[in-house]
Design a protein around this motif. Structure first.
Motif, PDB file in Angstrom:
ATOM      1  N   UNK A  65       0.787  -1.217   0.000  1.00 36.33           N
ATOM      2  CA  UNK A  65       0.000   0.000   0.000  1.00 36.33           C
ATOM      3  C   UNK A  65       0.823   1.272   0.000  1.00 36.33           C
ATOM      4  N   UNK A  66       2.136   1.158   0.123  1.00 33.83           N
ATOM      5  CA  UNK A  66       3.014   2.321   0.102  1.00 33.83           C
ATOM      6  C   UNK A  66       3.838   2.321  -1.180  1.00 33.83           C
ATOM      7  N   UNK A  67       4.193   3.521  -1.613  1.00 33.87           N
ATOM      8  CA  UNK A  67       5.001   3.643  -2.817  1.00 33.87           C
ATOM      9  C   UNK A  67       6.451   3.282  -2.537  1.00 33.87           C
ATOM     10  N   UNK A  68       7.104   2.745  -3.531  1.00 31.51           N
ATOM     11  CA  UNK A  68       8.535   2.492  -3.487  1.00 31.51           C
ATOM     12  C   UNK A  68       9.164   3.033  -4.755  1.00 31.51           C
ATOM     13  N   UNK A  69      10.204   3.820  -4.611  1.00 32.25           N
ATOM     14  CA  UNK A  69      10.904   4.382  -5.769  1.00 32.25           C
ATOM     15  C   UNK A  69      12.390   4.107  -5.614  1.00 32.25           C
ATOM     16  N   UNK A  70      12.991   3.619  -6.677  1.00 30.36           N
ATOM     17  CA  UNK A  70      14.410   3.278  -6.642  1.00 30.36           C
ATOM     18  C   UNK A  70      15.133   3.873  -7.839  1.00 30.36           C
ATOM     19  N   UNK A  71      16.244   4.502  -7.563  1.00 34.35           N
ATOM     20  CA  UNK A  71      17.134   5.001  -8.599  1.00 34.35           C
ATOM     21  C   UNK A  71      18.333   4.059  -8.604  1.00 34.35           C
ATOM     22  N   UNK A  72      18.484   3.322  -9.685  1.00 33.15           N
ATOM     23  CA  UNK A  72      19.542   2.320  -9.796  1.00 33.15           C
ATOM     24  C   UNK A  72      20.682   2.908 -10.628  1.00 33.15           C
ATOM     25  N   UNK A  73      21.836   3.068 -10.009  1.00 31.30           N
ATOM     26  CA  UNK A  73      23.010   3.593 -10.695  1.00 31.30           C
ATOM     27  C   UNK A  73      23.730   2.433 -11.364  1.00 31.30           C
ATOM     28  N   UNK A  74      23.847   2.499 -12.680  1.00 31.45           N
ATOM     29  CA  UNK A  74      24.433   1.404 -13.449  1.00 31.45           C
ATOM     30  C   UNK A  74      25.379   1.977 -14.503  1.00 31.45           C
ATOM     31  N   UNK A  93      14.012   3.677 -11.964  1.00 29.08           N
ATOM     32  CA  UNK A  93      14.680   4.362 -13.063  1.00 29.08           C
ATOM     33  C   UNK A  93      16.172   4.066 -12.965  1.00 29.08           C
ATOM     34  N   UNK A  94      16.836   4.117 -14.100  1.00 33.50           N
ATOM     35  CA  UNK A  94      18.270   3.853 -14.166  1.00 33.50           C
ATOM     36  C   UNK A  94      19.014   5.142 -14.484  1.00 33.50           C
ATOM     37  N   UNK A  95      20.167   5.308 -13.878  1.00 33.13           N
ATOM     38  CA  UNK A  95      21.074   6.412 -14.212  1.00 33.13           C
ATOM     39  C   UNK A  95      22.408   5.794 -14.596  1.00 33.13           C
ATOM     40  N   UNK A  96      22.939   6.240 -15.712  1.00 35.91           N
ATOM     41  CA  UNK A  96      24.219   5.725 -16.197  1.00 35.91           C
ATOM     42  C   UNK A  96      25.000   6.829 -16.868  1.00 35.91           C
TER      43      UNK A  96
END
Length: 77
Positions: A24-33, A58-61
């Motif tokens: 019931x709660x949001x989860x947000x992840x920024x994955x550094x790759x 979301x991914x950051x590279x």
């Protein structure tokens, strides 16, 4: 809401993290790759446990600006 910035990970680490988000709660992840060319991780890649558990990921590279990835997650600049 749970927010995670993830680096130096493997699939098992992300599977453990996926369990942290309460139902019931949001989860947000920024994955550094450093090898990623895609803004969104693949459904069968290392971030799959997060995606399948309802996290927004979301991914950051090197070719993906951090600001663009953060915006995808709904973050403000």
């Amino acid at each position: 809401m749970s927010v995670a910035i993830v680096f130096a990970y493997d699939r098992a680490d992300l599977a453990k993290l996926a369990q942290v988000r309460a139902s019931g709660h949001e989860g947000r992840a920024l994955v550094l790759d450093p090898h990623s060319q895609a803004l969104r991780p693949s459904e069968d890649g290392p971030a799959a446990p997060l995606l399948h558990s309802g996290w927004k990921v979301a991914t950051a590279g090197p070719d993906i600006p951090l600001s663009r990835s953060w915006s995808l997650l709904g973050g403000k600049r």
